[in-house]
Every structure is written in structure tokens, then in C-alpha cells.
Design an enzyme around this catalytic site. Structure first.
Site, PDB file in Angstrom:
ATOM      1  N   CYS A 219      27.738  32.166  37.818  1.00 23.55           N
ATOM      2  CA  CYS A 219      28.945  31.499  38.329  1.00 23.55           C
ATOM      3  C   CYS A 219      28.762  29.991  38.510  1.00 23.55           C
ATOM      4  O   CYS A 219      29.715  29.285  38.833  1.00 23.55           O
ATOM      5  CB  CYS A 219      29.394  32.157  39.630  1.00 23.55           C
ATOM      6  SG  CYS A 219      29.710  33.916  39.441  1.00 23.55           S
TER       7      CYS A 219
ATOM      8  N   HIS B  22      33.237  27.223  43.746  1.00 24.11           N
ATOM      9  CA  HIS B  22      33.370  28.454  42.961  1.00 24.11           C
ATOM     10  C   HIS B  22      34.221  29.442  43.759  1.00 24.11           C
ATOM     11  O   HIS B  22      33.964  29.681  44.942  1.00 24.11           O
ATOM     12  CB  HIS B  22      31.974  29.021  42.687  1.00 24.11           C
ATOM     13  CG  HIS B  22      31.978  30.418  42.186  1.00 24.11           C
ATOM     14  ND1 HIS B  22      32.817  30.839  41.184  1.00 24.11           N
ATOM     15  CD2 HIS B  22      31.251  31.509  42.550  1.00 24.11           C
ATOM     16  CE1 HIS B  22      32.606  32.123  40.958  1.00 24.11           C
ATOM     17  NE2 HIS B  22      31.677  32.558  41.777  1.00 24.11           N
TER      18      HIS B  22
ATOM     19  N   ASN C 230      37.337  36.557  41.296  1.00 27.47           N
ATOM     20  CA  ASN C 230      36.155  35.822  40.859  1.00 27.47           C
ATOM     21  C   ASN C 230      36.034  35.953  39.339  1.00 27.47           C
ATOM     22  O   ASN C 230      35.731  37.026  38.830  1.00 27.47           O
ATOM     23  CB  ASN C 230      34.916  36.399  41.558  1.00 27.47           C
ATOM     24  CG  ASN C 230      33.629  35.685  41.167  1.00 27.47           C
ATOM     25  OD1 ASN C 230      33.593  34.948  40.179  1.00 27.47           O
ATOM     26  ND2 ASN C 230      32.570  35.915  41.924  1.00 27.47           N
TER      27      ASN C 230
HETATM   28  C1  LIG Z   1      31.468  42.302  48.928  1.00 24.77           C
HETATM   29  C2  LIG Z   1      31.877  41.883  50.330  1.00 24.77           C
HETATM   30  C3  LIG Z   1      33.366  41.523  50.329  1.00 24.77           C
HETATM   31  C4  LIG Z   1      31.655  43.046  51.258  1.00 24.77           C
HETATM   32  O1  LIG Z   1      32.006  42.653  52.578  1.00 24.77           O
HETATM   33  P1  LIG Z   1      31.026  42.992  53.800  1.00 24.77           P
HETATM   34  O2  LIG Z   1      31.692  42.529  55.015  1.00 24.77           O
HETATM   35  O3  LIG Z   1      29.692  42.415  53.465  1.00 24.77           O
HETATM   36  O4  LIG Z   1      31.023  44.556  53.748  1.00 24.77           O
HETATM   37  P2  LIG Z   1      29.796  45.540  53.751  1.00 24.77           P
HETATM   38  O5  LIG Z   1      29.207  45.606  52.384  1.00 24.77           O
HETATM   39  O6  LIG Z   1      28.908  45.212  54.898  1.00 24.77           O
HETATM   40  O7  LIG Z   1      30.545  46.873  54.058  1.00 24.77           O
HETATM   41  C5  LIG Z   1      31.247  47.112  55.278  1.00 24.77           C
HETATM   42  C6  LIG Z   1      31.911  48.450  55.185  1.00 24.77           C
HETATM   43  O8  LIG Z   1      33.029  48.376  54.295  1.00 24.77           O
HETATM   44  C7  LIG Z   1      32.900  49.371  53.287  1.00 24.77           C
HETATM   45  N1  LIG Z   1      33.465  48.889  52.045  1.00 24.77           N
HETATM   46  C8  LIG Z   1      32.834  48.243  51.036  1.00 24.77           C
HETATM   47  N2  LIG Z   1      33.693  47.951  50.063  1.00 24.77           N
HETATM   48  C9  LIG Z   1      34.903  48.399  50.469  1.00 24.77           C
HETATM   49  C10 LIG Z   1      36.193  48.390  49.903  1.00 24.77           C
HETATM   50  N3  LIG Z   1      36.442  47.843  48.710  1.00 24.77           N
HETATM   51  N4  LIG Z   1      37.205  48.931  50.612  1.00 24.77           N
HETATM   52  C11 LIG Z   1      37.014  49.473  51.815  1.00 24.77           C
HETATM   53  N5  LIG Z   1      35.809  49.537  52.405  1.00 24.77           N
HETATM   54  C12 LIG Z   1      34.768  49.004  51.737  1.00 24.77           C
HETATM   55  C13 LIG Z   1      31.426  49.647  53.189  1.00 24.77           C
HETATM   56  O9  LIG Z   1      31.176  50.906  52.626  1.00 24.77           O
HETATM   57  C14 LIG Z   1      31.012  49.535  54.631  1.00 24.77           C
HETATM   58  O10 LIG Z   1      31.326  50.735  55.275  1.00 24.77           O
HETATM   59  P3  LIG Z   1      30.346  51.346  56.391  1.00 24.77           P
HETATM   60  O11 LIG Z   1      30.292  50.314  57.473  1.00 24.77           O
HETATM   61  O12 LIG Z   1      31.031  52.597  56.760  1.00 24.77           O
HETATM   62  O13 LIG Z   1      29.033  51.540  55.711  1.00 24.77           O
HETATM   63  C15 LIG Z   1      31.059  40.662  50.827  1.00 24.77           C
HETATM   64  O14 LIG Z   1      29.730  41.080  51.091  1.00 24.77           O
HETATM   65  C16 LIG Z   1      31.035  39.551  49.847  1.00 24.77           C
HETATM   66  O15 LIG Z   1      32.060  38.999  49.507  1.00 24.77           O
HETATM   67  N6  LIG Z   1      29.842  39.127  49.382  1.00 24.77           N
HETATM   68  C17 LIG Z   1      29.719  38.083  48.396  1.00 24.77           C
HETATM   69  C18 LIG Z   1      30.065  38.618  47.048  1.00 24.77           C
HETATM   70  C19 LIG Z   1      30.245  37.545  46.038  1.00 24.77           C
HETATM   71  O16 LIG Z   1      30.881  36.552  46.300  1.00 24.77           O
HETATM   72  N7  LIG Z   1      29.716  37.755  44.820  1.00 24.77           N
HETATM   73  C20 LIG Z   1      29.805  36.868  43.727  1.00 24.77           C
HETATM   74  C21 LIG Z   1      29.053  35.615  43.986  1.00 24.77           C
HETATM   75  S1  LIG Z   1      29.018  34.590  42.618  1.00 24.77           S
END
Ligand SMILES: CC(C)(COP(=O)(O)OP(=O)(O)OC[C@H]1O[C@@H](n2cnc3c(N)ncnc32)[C@H](O)[C@@H]1OP(=O)(O)O)[C@@H](O)C(=O)NCCC(=O)NCCS
Length: 334
Positions: free
Chosen positions: A115, A254, A284
Site C-alpha cells: 500500500c 493511504h 482500501n
Molecule cells: C480489521 C480491523 C477493522 C478489526 O478491528 P478490531 O477492532 O481490531 O477487531 P478485532 O480483530 O479485535 O475483533 C473484535 C471482534 O470483532 C469480530 N469481528 C471481526 N471482523 C468482524 C466483522 N467483519 N464483523 C463483525 N465482527 C467482526 C472479531 O471476531 C472479534 O470478536 P470477538 O471479540 O468475539 O473475538 C482492524 O484491526 C483494522 O482495521 N486493522 C488494520 C487493517 C488494515 O488497515 N489493513 C491494511 C493496511 S495497508
């Protein structure tokens, strides 16, 4: 170095027609609109057609650039496509673009920096033009992430979409003021295991990987990397240019996640209203997010001659990089 000053002379972009909304995703995996919007700010993404690959997205973005600016491509002597989703390992996506437009004599290659790819490519092209060895560069950021997204994995499939953005870089008039104020880059390969797509190797930093060609992500680690690294990079750019965050007219981070952008704004002191991003409607799109947002800003008439524009990319690798420029209006804007 710098005896030749490159400037952006044309910009174009393309996103596929098909929209994948949060409501669509609710029917595919266990998720809901509220969760997605609250955690990411994304409402919909664009998805390429089954036989529409990254090279096709690039070609459409370049056609847009040509149509808008009347740009001539015959004398392009450098063509870089930054992408993580090349149609083939080889020929490069850049070679496919070169063939489509029949550009007779150009150094064409793909650049892999996830990215951060567009920023890495722009920096590379700018340096090659400044050296005097090249005169005219087409720089494209494009990804068809839907082709490598696992639509049974709710933690990743909500994030990614497809798109392309292209800029033309040419030598400015002799004696023109330099518009490139600062640059900073970095990489931390130990973070590779937190965001990858398998290639031909079966382990990464000693960790076995087997994702069947799909994108794999540890969202929390990626989030942490972004909100810790980008503010430091922004501070470095401002320091190099002798500017404060208050003098940034437009910040183009980004578009990975609105929460990341908000956190970076809070940590750097750049107001959210000064950011250009495409997260809400395109998700993204990896290497395409920054040129897409840049083009959106131009089309909306937001960027003005002399504006300080700070662009920052980050992603799988981990890699990151930023450029600070004093904006010069692309020539013969239509
Ligand atoms: C992916 C992202 C949105 C997840 O958010 P988060 O707050 O970290 O969420 P977590 O992974 O800790 O999960 C929290 C809970 O939501 C759940 N969950 C994950 N994806 C879900 C979805 N799409 N819908 C509903 N629930 C979801 C998980 O299973 C977890 O449940 P649990 O607590 O029962 O285990 C976040 O981590 C993120 O944006 N990270 C950066 C990703 C990124 O930008 N990547 C590209 C970079 S170039």
C-alpha cells in the site's frame, strides 16, 4: 541530482462499476453495516469484473488521464506500475500497459511495496527524472484486491476493493522552483508475517504460511504499526521542510481505515478536514488509494497552486513512505 525539476502534468483514475456494499457483505459473512462503518468507515467498495485484471484498471486510468489532459504518451520513457496484484508475475503489468498504448521506447517495470507502492514509485520516478536520465514518466498505482480476498474471512473481506490512479511526470521549465519539499521512507521486514499473500515460498520469517494465494492479515498488528509509524514519518517530513503541521494544506494518507486516519490526524495535529481520502466509497484499494484521493481532490477543485500536499503510504512489508510537495497545477487542466 535535481538539475532537472520534475512536475506532475496530468492525472487520471478508474474504479470498476460494480459496487459491493456493506449490505451485500451481510449476506456473505457474519457481519453488519454498523460494525463495519464504526471500525473502518467503509460503506462500499468497487469490484472488478471476472476477466478485468490490474492491467485493465491501469489502462482505464491512463485513458482517463489522456482524455482529461490531452497527454501524449509516445515519448514516455519510464513506466512504473505499483501493484500487489499483477496479472502475471511476468510479463509485468507495466509491460501490458506499454503494449496497449504502443509506447515505442520505455523502461517499464512493476514495483512491489504494497500500500506504499504509489509513494515508492513516485519517488523512484521523480529521482530518475531529476537525474536527467529520463524525461517523461507514467506512474500508476493499481490493485485488484478482490482477486486475492478471501470472501469467507470477515476480518479482511470488509476492507478491500479495486481501483487505479495514474500520474504523468515531466521535466518542468528550466529554472523552475523545485516542488518536492521532503521525503522519508522505511521498512520493517519483521512485520511481514502480519500482512501477506503467499507467493512461491512456504514460510515467512520462520512461520509456515499457506493461504492458497489469498491475503492474510493480523488486523490489530497492522493497525498498531500504522498509528505508531505514520505520525513519526509525518513529523520527519515537516522537520525536513521546516514546516509545522498547521501549514499542511492537504494530507493524503493511504486509505486503509478511517480510524487509522483519525488517529494519525490526532497524533500529528493535522485536522481531519484537511485529509483527502477515498475510504468511504472505495475501501482500501492498496497502491491506488493515494492517486485516487489526489484525483478526487483535483476534480473537486480543492488543490490550489502552491498548496503544501503531504502524502503518506504504509502497508505490507511492513513498508512506509511519505512525500511533501508544493502543489503545481497539472498543465492544461480540463
Ligand atoms: C480489521 C480491523 C477493522 C478489526 O478491528 P478490531 O477492532 O481490531 O477487531 P478485532 O480483530 O479485535 O475483533 C473484535 C471482534 O470483532 C469480530 N469481528 C471481526 N471482523 C468482524 C466483522 N467483519 N464483523 C463483525 N465482527 C467482526 C472479531 O471476531 C472479534 O470478536 P470477538 O471479540 O468475539 O473475538 C482492524 O484491526 C483494522 O482495521 N486493522 C488494520 C487493517 C488494515 O488497515 N489493513 C491494511 C493496511 S495497508
Amino acid at each position: 541530482m535535481n538539475q532537472f525539476v520534475p512536475r506532475i502534468t496530468a492525472v487520471g483514475s478508474y474504479t470498476p462499476e460494480r459496487r459491493l456494499t456493506n449490505a451485500d457483505l451481510e449476506r456473505m459473512v457474519e457481519t453488519d453495516d454498523e460494525w463495519i462503518v464504526q471500525r473502518t468507515g467503509i460503506r462500499e467498495r468497487r469490484i472488478s469484473a471476472p476477466e478485468e485484471y490490474t492491467s485493465h484498471l491501469c489502462i482505464e486510468a491512463v485513458k482517463d488521464l489522456v482524455n482529461r489532459y490531452g497527454a501524449v504518451l509516445d515519448d514516455v520513457d519510464l513506466l512504473i506500475v505499483s501493484t500487489s496484484t499483477p496479472d502475471f508475475t511476468f510479463p509485468s503489468t507495466a509491460s501490458l500497459v506499454q503494449a496497449h498504448f504502443g509506447i515505442p521506447q520505455t523502461l517499464a517495470f512493476d514495483l512491489s511495496a504494497a500500500c506504499a507502492g504509489f509513494i515508492y514509485s513516485l519517488h523512484t520516478a521523480r529521482s530518475m527524472l531529476a537525474s536527467g536520465l529520463h524525461r517523461k514518466a507514467l506512474v500508476i498505482g493499481a490493485d485488484a484486491l478482490s482477486k486475492i480476498t478471501d470472501y469467507t474471512d470477515r476480518t479482511t473481506c470488509i476492507l478491500f476493493g479495486d481501483g487505479a490512479g495514474a500520474v504523468l511526470l515531466e521535466r518542468d521549465a528550466e529554472g523552475a522552483e523545485a516542488s518536492w519539499l521532503a521525503s522519508t521512507f522505511g521498512s520493517d521486514g519483521t512485520g511481514g508475517v502480519h500482512l501477506y499473500r503467499t507467493g512461491i515460498a512456504s514460510s515467512l520469517n520462520g512461520v509456515p504460511v499457506n493461504a492458497g494465494g489469498k491475503l492474510v492479515q493480523n488486523g490489530r498488528e497492522v493497525y498498531k504499526f500504522a498509528v505508531q509509524t505514520v505520525p513519526k514519518g509525518v513529523a520527519e517530513l515537516l522537520k525536513q521542510a521546516g514546516l509545522s503541521s498547521g501549514s499542511v494544506d492537504w494530507f493524503i494518507p493511504h486509505s486503509a481505515n478511517l480510524r487509522i486516519i483519525e488517529s494519525v490526524c490526532e497524533r500529528t495535529g493535522i485536522p481531519l478536514e484537511k485529509t483527502l481520502h477515498t475510504i468511504e466509497h472505495f475501501g482500501n484499494t492498496s497502491a491506488a488509494t493515494i492517486p485516487l484521493a489526489l484525483h478526487q481532490g483535483i476534480k473537486q477543485g480543492l488543490l490550489k497552486e502552491g498548496d503544501k500536499v503531504l502524502m503518506y503510504g504504509f502497508g505490507g512489508g511492513f513498508v512506509h513512505g511519505g512525500l511533501l510537495l508544493k502543489w503545481k497545477e497539472p498543465l492544461s487542466k480540463r
